[in-house]
Design an enzyme around this catalytic site. Structure first.
Site, PDB file in Angstrom:
ATOM      1  CB  ALA A 245      -1.008   0.033   1.147  1.00  0.00           C
ATOM      2  CB  ALA A 246       4.430   2.067  -0.432  1.00  0.00           C
ATOM      3  N   GLY A 247       2.251   2.561  -2.623  1.00  0.00           N
ATOM      4  CA  GLY A 247       1.766   3.258  -3.822  1.00  0.00           C
ATOM      5  C   GLY A 247       0.394   3.876  -3.571  1.00  0.00           C
ATOM      6  CG  ASP A 248      -2.782   1.378  -2.759  1.00  0.00           C
ATOM      7  OD1 ASP A 248      -2.771   1.542  -3.998  1.00  0.00           O
ATOM      8  OD2 ASP A 248      -2.878   0.260  -2.226  1.00  0.00           O
TER       9      ASP A 248
END
Ligand code: RIB
Length: 302
Positions: A245-248
């Site tokens: 979820a880093a991209g999210d």
């Protein structure tokens, strides 16, 4: 100015095993802890934006099961308007099987379930949600015809369109030319146009009408590409334990910055800070920071 963000996208329950390393094909290894976390790229980006202070409405689908109720309840706790996340009577709630290695790197396999039952018809029923928002955020864990219809409706309602093409699939110029901010990682940028190199992907994407290409580069930060040129915004250096979820986190915070009137660069800095904090914590949605934490993080960088 508070951002008003509409997210059309997925909700998954993440089933996560931590392991010293990822197994090879055909190999069984012993892992460590197992945990479930609310996830799904759509819901994660909705939560990331809500925790940054945006008013967020989500359109999506869950199944009539315990995971579905848990995901809805958890998003409501984050203040997200979930009236357009319907319960599907036939399909199960989406799940994601995730392994996270000792360096925090992940592999993810999604069983989409109810996410694939989100039809363009349901978007028309949520017309009010389009007229109330100023930014649409969407991804590719929902059917492509629904994502495409959402983008068309968003353009008709003067929303700015943010598309995170994950998981990647080939996209047409018709869709790409309607997107204001296209946010792939390096691999996705190449996959959506079938390019062999990042430079070739950039050239093709600009040629197909992408106006603002924001390529996430993991621990290196992001590369902003417009027809006028390129600019790298470096990442903040942190000790990663879990990159799920880093991209999210980046997309939700970036969209909030845009909706608040920030420049692309300022919004990318906000996104980088949210992503940096998220990788220092376990799980998808539990790792997403509040705006206050991001402000304190910026304070600590000076
Ligand atoms: O981007 C991370 C997300 O991808 C996880 O939460 C998982 O559900 C998959 O959708």
């Amino acid at each position: 100015m508070q951002g008003k963000i509409l997210v059309v996208g997925s909700l998954n329950m993440d089933l996560v095993v931590n392991a010293p390393r990822h197994p090879q094909m055909g190999e069984t290894i012993l892992g460590g802890t197992f945990a479930t976390f609310p996830g799904g790229k759509g819901a994660n980006q909705a939560v990331a934006a809500a925790r940054m202070g945006s008013a967020v409405t989500m359109i999506g689908r869950v199944g009539q099961d315990g995971f579905g109720s848990e995901l809805r309840a958890s998003a409501v706790k984050d203040g997200i308007d979930m009236q357009h996340v319907k319960v599907d009577e036939r399909e199960a709630t989406g799940i994601a099987f995730i392994t996270v290695d000792a360096a925090g790197r992940n592999t993810i396999v999604v069983a989409s379930g109810a996410n694939l039952a989100l039809t363009p018809r349901e978007l028309s029923a949520a017309q009010q949600a389009f007229s109330n928002a100023n930014v649409l955020v969407t991804q590719l864990e929902s059917p492509l015809d629904t994502v495409s219809a959402a983008i068309t409706l968003a353009v008709a309602n003067n929303l700015r369109v943010v598309l995170n093409p994950a998981p990647a699939q080939t996209l047409s110029a018709e869709i790409l030319s309607k997107v204001d901010y296209f946010i792939p990682n390096e691999r996705e940028a190449m996959q959506v146009v079938g390019a062999e190199t990042l430079d070739s992907a950039i050239e093709q994407l600009l040629g197909m009408g992408v106006r603002n290409l924001i390529i996430t580069l993991g621990e290196k930060g992001v590369l902003i590409v417009t027809p006028a040129g390129r600019k790298e915004i470096p990442a903040y250096s942190v000790q990663a334990v879990d990159t799920v979820a880093a991209g999210d986190a980046f997309v939700g915070a970036f969209a909030t910055g845009l909706a608040e009137g920030m420049s692309t660069e300022q919004a990318a800095q906000l996104g980088n800070a949210a992503a940096a904090i998220s990788v220092t914590r376990h799980g998808a949605q539990p790792s997403l920071p509040m705006r206050k934490e991001v402000n304190e993080f910026f304070g600590g960088q000076k």
